[in-house]
Structure formats: structure tokens, C-alpha cells
Write a protein that holds these residues in place. Structure first.
Motif, PDB file in Angstrom:
ATOM      1  N   MET A   1       4.558 -38.811  10.268  1.00  0.00           N
ATOM      2  CA  MET A   1       5.103 -37.749   9.452  1.00  0.00           C
ATOM      3  C   MET A   1       6.621 -37.748   9.501  1.00  0.00           C
ATOM      4  O   MET A   1       7.253 -37.312   8.551  1.00  0.00           O
ATOM      5  CB  MET A   1       4.546 -36.399   9.914  1.00  0.00           C
ATOM      6  N   VAL A   2       7.191 -38.214  10.599  1.00  0.00           N
ATOM      7  CA  VAL A   2       8.651 -38.244  10.696  1.00  0.00           C
ATOM      8  C   VAL A   2       9.229 -39.157   9.618  1.00  0.00           C
ATOM      9  O   VAL A   2      10.223 -38.813   8.978  1.00  0.00           O
ATOM     10  CB  VAL A   2       9.098 -38.699  12.110  1.00  0.00           C
ATOM     11  N   ARG A   3       8.608 -40.312   9.394  1.00  0.00           N
ATOM     12  CA  ARG A   3       9.108 -41.235   8.359  1.00  0.00           C
ATOM     13  C   ARG A   3       9.003 -40.585   6.980  1.00  0.00           C
ATOM     14  O   ARG A   3       9.889 -40.742   6.150  1.00  0.00           O
ATOM     15  CB  ARG A   3       8.330 -42.550   8.369  1.00  0.00           C
ATOM     16  N   VAL A   4       7.951 -39.853   6.718  1.00  0.00           N
ATOM     17  CA  VAL A   4       7.794 -39.179   5.426  1.00  0.00           C
ATOM     18  C   VAL A   4       8.866 -38.105   5.276  1.00  0.00           C
ATOM     19  O   VAL A   4       9.493 -37.979   4.224  1.00  0.00           O
ATOM     20  CB  VAL A   4       6.381 -38.570   5.297  1.00  0.00           C
ATOM     21  N   LEU A   5       9.088 -37.323   6.314  1.00  0.00           N
ATOM     22  CA  LEU A   5      10.087 -36.252   6.254  1.00  0.00           C
ATOM     23  C   LEU A   5      11.505 -36.797   6.145  1.00  0.00           C
ATOM     24  O   LEU A   5      12.399 -36.111   5.649  1.00  0.00           O
ATOM     25  CB  LEU A   5       9.956 -35.343   7.471  1.00  0.00           C
ATOM     26  N   MET A   6      11.731 -38.029   6.593  1.00  0.00           N
ATOM     27  CA  MET A   6      13.050 -38.649   6.481  1.00  0.00           C
ATOM     28  C   MET A   6      13.198 -39.387   5.150  1.00  0.00           C
ATOM     29  O   MET A   6      14.071 -40.233   5.002  1.00  0.00           O
ATOM     30  CB  MET A   6      13.277 -39.621   7.647  1.00  0.00           C
ATOM     31  N   GLU A   7      12.339 -39.059   4.187  1.00  0.00           N
ATOM     32  CA  GLU A   7      12.361 -39.620   2.840  1.00  0.00           C
ATOM     33  C   GLU A   7      12.010 -41.109   2.788  1.00  0.00           C
ATOM     34  O   GLU A   7      12.406 -41.819   1.875  1.00  0.00           O
ATOM     35  CB  GLU A   7      13.704 -39.351   2.149  1.00  0.00           C
ATOM     36  N   HIS A   8      11.288 -41.592   3.757  1.00  0.00           N
ATOM     37  CA  HIS A   8      10.737 -42.952   3.740  1.00  0.00           C
ATOM     38  C   HIS A   8       9.223 -42.810   3.590  1.00  0.00           C
ATOM     39  O   HIS A   8       8.450 -43.192   4.463  1.00  0.00           O
ATOM     40  CB  HIS A   8      11.080 -43.703   5.030  1.00  0.00           C
ATOM     41  N   TRP A   9       8.805 -42.231   2.460  1.00  0.00           N
ATOM     42  CA  TRP A   9       7.409 -41.852   2.295  1.00  0.00           C
ATOM     43  C   TRP A   9       6.480 -43.055   2.188  1.00  0.00           C
ATOM     44  O   TRP A   9       5.317 -42.963   2.589  1.00  0.00           O
ATOM     45  CB  TRP A   9       7.245 -40.937   1.092  1.00  0.00           C
ATOM     46  N   ARG A  10       6.962 -44.179   1.683  1.00  0.00           N
ATOM     47  CA  ARG A  10       6.083 -45.363   1.618  1.00  0.00           C
ATOM     48  C   ARG A  10       5.767 -45.865   3.017  1.00  0.00           C
ATOM     49  O   ARG A  10       4.625 -46.185   3.330  1.00  0.00           O
ATOM     50  CB  ARG A  10       6.734 -46.478   0.800  1.00  0.00           C
ATOM     51  N   GLN A  11       6.769 -45.951   3.863  1.00  0.00           N
ATOM     52  CA  GLN A  11       6.542 -46.395   5.239  1.00  0.00           C
ATOM     53  C   GLN A  11       5.643 -45.407   5.971  1.00  0.00           C
ATOM     54  O   GLN A  11       4.727 -45.801   6.703  1.00  0.00           O
ATOM     55  CB  GLN A  11       7.866 -46.529   5.969  1.00  0.00           C
ATOM     56  N   GLY A  12       5.910 -44.129   5.768  1.00  0.00           N
ATOM     57  CA  GLY A  12       5.088 -43.101   6.402  1.00  0.00           C
ATOM     58  C   GLY A  12       3.655 -43.144   5.931  1.00  0.00           C
ATOM     59  O   GLY A  12       2.721 -42.958   6.724  1.00  0.00           O
ATOM     60  N   GLY A  13       3.450 -43.402   4.640  1.00  0.00           N
ATOM     61  CA  GLY A  13       2.092 -43.507   4.116  1.00  0.00           C
ATOM     62  C   GLY A  13       1.331 -44.673   4.714  1.00  0.00           C
ATOM     63  O   GLY A  13       0.155 -44.548   5.053  1.00  0.00           O
ATOM     64  N   VAL A  14       2.011 -45.803   4.869  1.00  0.00           N
ATOM     65  CA  VAL A  14       1.365 -46.973   5.489  1.00  0.00           C
ATOM     66  C   VAL A  14       1.049 -46.686   6.954  1.00  0.00           C
ATOM     67  O   VAL A  14      -0.039 -47.018   7.445  1.00  0.00           O
ATOM     68  CB  VAL A  14       2.253 -48.231   5.344  1.00  0.00           C
ATOM     69  N   LEU A  15       1.975 -46.053   7.653  1.00  0.00           N
ATOM     70  CA  LEU A  15       1.733 -45.736   9.068  1.00  0.00           C
ATOM     71  C   LEU A  15       0.595 -44.736   9.238  1.00  0.00           C
ATOM     72  O   LEU A  15      -0.254 -44.893  10.125  1.00  0.00           O
ATOM     73  CB  LEU A  15       3.009 -45.205   9.712  1.00  0.00           C
ATOM     74  N   LEU A  16       0.557 -43.706   8.400  1.00  0.00           N
ATOM     75  CA  LEU A  16      -0.530 -42.728   8.491  1.00  0.00           C
ATOM     76  C   LEU A  16      -1.871 -43.342   8.114  1.00  0.00           C
ATOM     77  O   LEU A  16      -2.890 -43.082   8.773  1.00  0.00           O
ATOM     78  CB  LEU A  16      -0.228 -41.523   7.602  1.00  0.00           C
ATOM     79  N   GLY A  17      -1.887 -44.162   7.069  1.00  0.00           N
ATOM     80  CA  GLY A  17      -3.123 -44.847   6.696  1.00  0.00           C
ATOM     81  C   GLY A  17      -3.585 -45.804   7.784  1.00  0.00           C
ATOM     82  O   GLY A  17      -4.770 -45.887   8.088  1.00  0.00           O
ATOM     83  N   GLY A  18      -2.632 -46.509   8.382  1.00  0.00           N
ATOM     84  CA  GLY A  18      -2.964 -47.402   9.496  1.00  0.00           C
ATOM     85  C   GLY A  18      -3.515 -46.640  10.693  1.00  0.00           C
ATOM     86  O   GLY A  18      -4.436 -47.105  11.370  1.00  0.00           O
ATOM     87  N   ALA A  19      -2.973 -45.461  10.949  1.00  0.00           N
ATOM     88  CA  ALA A  19      -3.474 -44.642  12.056  1.00  0.00           C
ATOM     89  C   ALA A  19      -4.916 -44.210  11.803  1.00  0.00           C
ATOM     90  O   ALA A  19      -5.731 -44.170  12.735  1.00  0.00           O
ATOM     91  CB  ALA A  19      -2.578 -43.426  12.249  1.00  0.00           C
ATOM     92  N   LEU A  20      -5.233 -43.890  10.558  1.00  0.00           N
ATOM     93  CA  LEU A  20      -6.619 -43.539  10.235  1.00  0.00           C
ATOM     94  C   LEU A  20      -7.553 -44.734  10.423  1.00  0.00           C
ATOM     95  O   LEU A  20      -8.681 -44.576  10.901  1.00  0.00           O
ATOM     96  CB  LEU A  20      -6.712 -43.016   8.805  1.00  0.00           C
ATOM     97  N   LEU A  21      -7.079 -45.917  10.075  1.00  0.00           N
ATOM     98  CA  LEU A  21      -7.909 -47.114  10.262  1.00  0.00           C
ATOM     99  C   LEU A  21      -8.095 -47.425  11.751  1.00  0.00           C
ATOM    100  O   LEU A  21      -9.183 -47.828  12.175  1.00  0.00           O
ATOM    101  CB  LEU A  21      -7.302 -48.298   9.517  1.00  0.00           C
ATOM    102  N   VAL A  22      -7.064 -47.215  12.543  1.00  0.00           N
ATOM    103  CA  VAL A  22      -7.188 -47.390  13.996  1.00  0.00           C
ATOM    104  C   VAL A  22      -8.177 -46.371  14.564  1.00  0.00           C
ATOM    105  O   VAL A  22      -8.995 -46.691  15.432  1.00  0.00           O
ATOM    106  CB  VAL A  22      -5.811 -47.277  14.685  1.00  0.00           C
ATOM    107  N   ALA A  23      -8.121 -45.143  14.063  1.00  0.00           N
ATOM    108  CA  ALA A  23      -9.066 -44.119  14.510  1.00  0.00           C
ATOM    109  C   ALA A  23     -10.500 -44.525  14.183  1.00  0.00           C
ATOM    110  O   ALA A  23     -11.413 -44.297  14.991  1.00  0.00           O
ATOM    111  CB  ALA A  23      -8.732 -42.777  13.864  1.00  0.00           C
TER     112      ALA A  23
END
Length: 72
Positions: free
Chosen positions: A1-23
Motif C-alpha cells: 500500500m505504501v507504493r500505491v500511496l506514493m503514486e506508484h500504483w502499478r508497482q503497488g498493484g503488482v506487489l499486492l497481487g503477488g502477496a495474494l498469490l503467495v497467500a
């Protein structure tokens, strides 16, 4: 969420999606007594509820062409 809040929403989206896949992988690999809060429903339903949004988030972040995806 930090990457999304820092206006790097594409990177944040990939990281959040990756976290869901790891889960999802952890939910499959861990026994129920060690899965903790990853185990909310049945194993199959939990994995589906992690994989589908994870793939959608990663695909959306990768296919939208506006903005950078590199971690710089």
C-alpha cells in the motif's frame, strides 16, 4: 500500500497481487493448524479467493501502459 500511496500504483498493484498469490501458495502448503488467518473458509475456497483477485490485480497493473512498472 505504501507504493500505491506514493503514486506508484502499478508497482503497488503488482506487489499486492503477488502477496495474494503467495497467500494462496501458503494456504495450500501449510496444515490448517499453522495456516492461521489464511484459513478462513474451506481450503479450496480460500485458494480461489486469493488466486483470482491476485491474478486480476497483477494483470491489470501489467497491462495498463501509463506509468512505470520498474522499482526505481
Amino acid at each position: 500500500m505504501v507504493r500505491v500511496l506514493m503514486e506508484h500504483w502499478r508497482q503497488g498493484g503488482v506487489l499486492l497481487g503477488g502477496a495474494l498469490l503467495v497467500a494462496a501458495v501458503l494456504r495450500v502448503a501449510l496444515p490448517p493448524e499453522q495456516a492461521g488467518l489464511l484459513a478462513i473458509r474451506s481450503r479450496v475456497l480460500d485458494v480461489v479467493c486469493y488466486v483470482v483477485p491476485g491474478i486480476v490485480m497483477v494483470l491489470l497493473a501489467v497491462t495498463i501502459t501509463r506509468g512505470q512498472l520498474t522499482l526505481a
